[in-house]
Design an enzyme around this catalytic site. Structure first.
Site, PDB file in Angstrom:
ATOM      1  N   GLU A  36       0.842  -1.185  -0.016  1.00  0.00           N
ATOM      2  CA  GLU A  36      -0.167  -0.048  -0.008  1.00  0.00           C
ATOM      3  C   GLU A  36       0.806   1.203  -0.006  1.00  0.00           C
ATOM      4  O   GLU A  36       1.740   1.313   0.880  1.00  0.00           O
ATOM      5  CB  GLU A  36      -0.970  -0.066   1.190  1.00  0.00           C
ATOM      6  CG  GLU A  36      -1.888   1.068   1.306  1.00  0.00           C
ATOM      7  CD  GLU A  36      -2.930   1.105   2.405  1.00  0.00           C
ATOM      8  OE1 GLU A  36      -2.790   0.131   3.528  1.00  0.00           O
ATOM      9  OE2 GLU A  36      -3.412   2.084   2.501  1.00  0.00           O
ATOM     10  N   ARG A 260       5.083 -12.543  10.129  1.00  0.00           N
ATOM     11  CA  ARG A 260       5.736 -11.413   9.463  1.00  0.00           C
ATOM     12  C   ARG A 260       6.889 -11.266  10.250  1.00  0.00           C
ATOM     13  O   ARG A 260       7.225 -12.046  11.349  1.00  0.00           O
ATOM     14  CB  ARG A 260       4.754 -10.101   9.659  1.00  0.00           C
ATOM     15  CG  ARG A 260       4.510 -10.008  11.137  1.00  0.00           C
ATOM     16  CD  ARG A 260       3.928  -8.632  11.419  1.00  0.00           C
ATOM     17  NE  ARG A 260       2.692  -8.235  10.289  1.00  0.00           N
ATOM     18  CZ  ARG A 260       2.871  -6.926   9.606  1.00  0.00           C
ATOM     19  NH1 ARG A 260       3.720  -6.039   9.712  1.00  0.00           N
ATOM     20  NH2 ARG A 260       1.738  -6.936   8.692  1.00  0.00           N
ATOM     21  N   LYS A 270       4.488   0.797   9.224  1.00  0.00           N
ATOM     22  CA  LYS A 270       4.693   2.372   8.563  1.00  0.00           C
ATOM     23  C   LYS A 270       3.940   3.530   9.245  1.00  0.00           C
ATOM     24  O   LYS A 270       4.360   4.500   9.109  1.00  0.00           O
ATOM     25  CB  LYS A 270       3.892   2.243   7.299  1.00  0.00           C
ATOM     26  CG  LYS A 270       4.798   1.463   5.996  1.00  0.00           C
ATOM     27  CD  LYS A 270       4.117   1.286   4.811  1.00  0.00           C
ATOM     28  CE  LYS A 270       2.975  -0.005   4.863  1.00  0.00           C
ATOM     29  NZ  LYS A 270       2.398  -0.103   3.364  1.00  0.00           N
TER      30      LYS A 270
END
Ligand code: ATP
Ligand code: MG
Length: 556
Positions: A36, A260, A270
């Site tokens: 994204e 992850r 982020k």
């Protein structure tokens, strides 16, 4: 022992191998990396990049770079550009550069087809009401009063939503699945919301935007993605991913989840990285203390070291915390092979060689990298007055101090053996200057002195030295595991994560250093020139120290 060193496959590779063996994908596999564009990529993304591109490379497939740009509130073109340059820098080539926003019309048509099948409806309920009727994991939800609208009414309302006839939040489109489903994500999930916000690519063309769950799988399917790899938290979304594809009767992509990457002493979201940028805790996304790809690059990390790190940590199905010293180990290992050895003095004290002629300069030839002799030699000027490291001299040295002190002998790297004769102190008791004499027959490479010394220290010639600023970086956070911390995680930023040395001196060859190119300051660590350097003002970043804590840990 038997020599069966062929590396075993990770679980994703096993899946792909089995699929190919079963003849499922005669055209080959297709993966994608779907960021994204709402921030810069971090080392966790590197893991996903290496995995997606790596799978395709290993099995002769292809990988798309797809921007998952369905949320216009947080997305920007600056981020798109940085993501592209980071993926390319890591060494990967994408088959196609794509955007979920390319598919807005098609995704809209998918929604229309689900409405026509009686599988989606427009809901006027407020976000609060929708949440309240959702139920809990142990109690079923309640049907919305709008759930039984006719197909025609739904089609008309959905078209009106698209036409901008309603304000934000007035209506949503929901899938009609099962309000009692044990998986909360299957309780009539949202497909579309109204947002009168311009999009970085489609401008004002749209005021309704698909939710992640109604965009991701559909994009995968349209691109013919065979293996859609994502992180574990999407595990619970998989039934919905499959449901949409199944009901739409489109190409069947499959979603697989892996753990992850979590790294110690830093944050990896982020949103939190942006918070540090906005609150000026760091100087920007590429502040060398950040875990972003751009920061690691600026700090002196090589793409190879990052790929190697991702390979070493492997692919897990369960979340874990990787110690950042493993990343440091990987860069050290790489730079040891490729970095030239040079001399820099961080905390200078003057050394005068009394028996060396005043005004004389000698050009010494010093090996650039003993690990790689083809790198050749360079000239390092030597003269009567040098800087050495303050910590390499002691007024009253303890027994095993193999450096300099009154009466002690040491070798100056690439030059001569010297004997310390005496020293002078400043009024505050610190050492002002050191006086020594050199042994002319002891020149490196042609030493006939017969003297053996245990220590070698680095130095720079004062008349030739170039002054430099050196930035030393340490762990960003003082806590090891930041995953449980909230937005106040900034309280745990290590106050010593950046230390600036204004008054270092480097050998003159470094006046020609190139930005980002690695060097080893011998006995100190690996460094590279920072982009903040200007003519007459060199700035070096410490990439990593020489100390190999990771290898030590391993031996424990
Ligand atoms: P963040 O929370 O940092 O914003 P994200 O998952 O929202 O991360 P995306 O841009 O949506 O970021 O991620 C692109 C891809 O990278 C996704 O497939 C995602 O699963 C993967 N990814 C993100 N963070 C990690 C991580 N820490 N380890 C491995 N893969 C990750
Ligand atoms: Mg995200």
């Amino acid at each position: 022992m038997e020599e069966s060193k062929s590396k075993s496959l990770n679980f994703l590779e096993e899946i792909v191998q089995a699929d190919l063996a079963a003849g499922k994908y005669p055209q080959g596999i297709f993966t994608r990396f779907p960021p994204e564009p709402n921030g810069y990529l971090h080392i966790g993304h590197a893991k996903s990049i290496c995995l997606n591109f790596g799978l395709a490379q290993k099995f002769g497939g292809k990988t798309n770079l797809r921007f998952d740009d369905t949320n216009p509130m947080t997305e920007e073109t600056e981020y798109v550009d940085s993501i592209k340059s980071d993926v390319a820098w890591l060494g990967f080539e994408w088959e196609n550069e794509l955007y979920a926003s390319n598919y807005f019309e098609q995704i809209y048509q998918f929604a229309v087809s689900l409405i026509k099948k009686g599988l989606a409806y427009v809901d006027d309920s407020s976000a609060e009401d929708i949440a309240a009727l959702k139920g809990t994991p142990t109690t079923p939800g309640t049907n919305s009063p709008y759930r039984d609208r006719s197909v025609d009414e739904n089609l008309a309302l959905f078209a009106a939503m698209r036409n901008g006839e309603f304000p934000d939040g007035a209506k949503v489109l929901r899938a009609k699945i099962d309000m009692a489903h044990p998986n909360m994500h299957m309780r009539d999930p949202l497909m579309y919301r109204i947002r009168h916000v311009p999009h970085h690519r489609t401008g004002n063309q749209w005021c309704i935007y698909p939710m992640y769950d109604f965009a991701h799988g559909q994009s995968d399917s349209m691109e013919g993605i065979t293996h859609s790899i994502c992180t574990l938290e999407f595990d619970v979304h998989r039934p919905l991913y499959d449901w949409f594809i199944n009901k739409l009767e489109i190409f069947t992509s499959h979603q697989y989840e892996f753990a992850r990457l979590n790294l110690s002493h830093t944050v990896m979201s982020k949103r939190k990285l942006l918070q540090m940028v906005n609150e000026k805790v760091v100087s920007g996304w590429d502040d060398p203390r950040m875990p972003t790809i751009s920061a690691l690059r600026r700090r002196g990390y090589t793409a190879a070291s990052i790929r190697n790190f991702c390979e070493r940590i492997g692919v897990a199905k369960r979340d874990n915390l990787i110690d950042i010293s493993l990343l440091e180990f990987c860069i050290r290992e790489d730079l040891n092979k490729i970095a030239d050895r040079v001399m820099a003095v961080m905390d200078p004290v003057k050394l005068i060689i009394s028996n060396y002629p005043e005004g004389q300069t000698e050009d010494l030839l010093v090996e650039n990298n003993p690990e790689d002799l083809v790198t050749g030699k360079r000239i390092v000027p030597f003269s009567r007055e040098l800087y050495i490291e303050r910590e390499d001299f002691m007024v009253e040295p303890p027994k095993k101090f193999f450096r300099l002190g009154p009466g002690l002998q040491v070798r100056l790297k690439g030059a001569y053996i010297i004997t310390c004769d005496h020293f002078e102190l400043n009024s505050d008791g610190s050492v002002k200057e050191i006086h020594a004499s050199y042994i002319p027959e002891s020149k490196s490479g042609q030493d006939t002195s017969g003297i053996h010394v245990k220590g070698t220290i680095h130095w720079v010639s004062i008349p030739h030295a170039v002054q430099a600023e050196v930035r030393l970086f340490d762990r960003l956070l003082i806590v090891e595991d930041a995953s449980e911390l909230g937005d106040d995680f900034v309280k745990f930023v290590n106050p010593e994560s950046l230390q600036i040395i204004e008054n270092a001196f480097v050998e003159p060859s470094l006046a020609e250093a190139k930005i980002g190119e690695a060097v080893q300051f011998i006995r100190k660590g690996y460094y590279c020139l920072d982009r903040d350097s200007k003519p007459g003002h060199l700035v070096f970043n410490r990439t990593v120290t020489l100390k190999d804590t990771w290898a030590k840990e391993q031996k424990k």
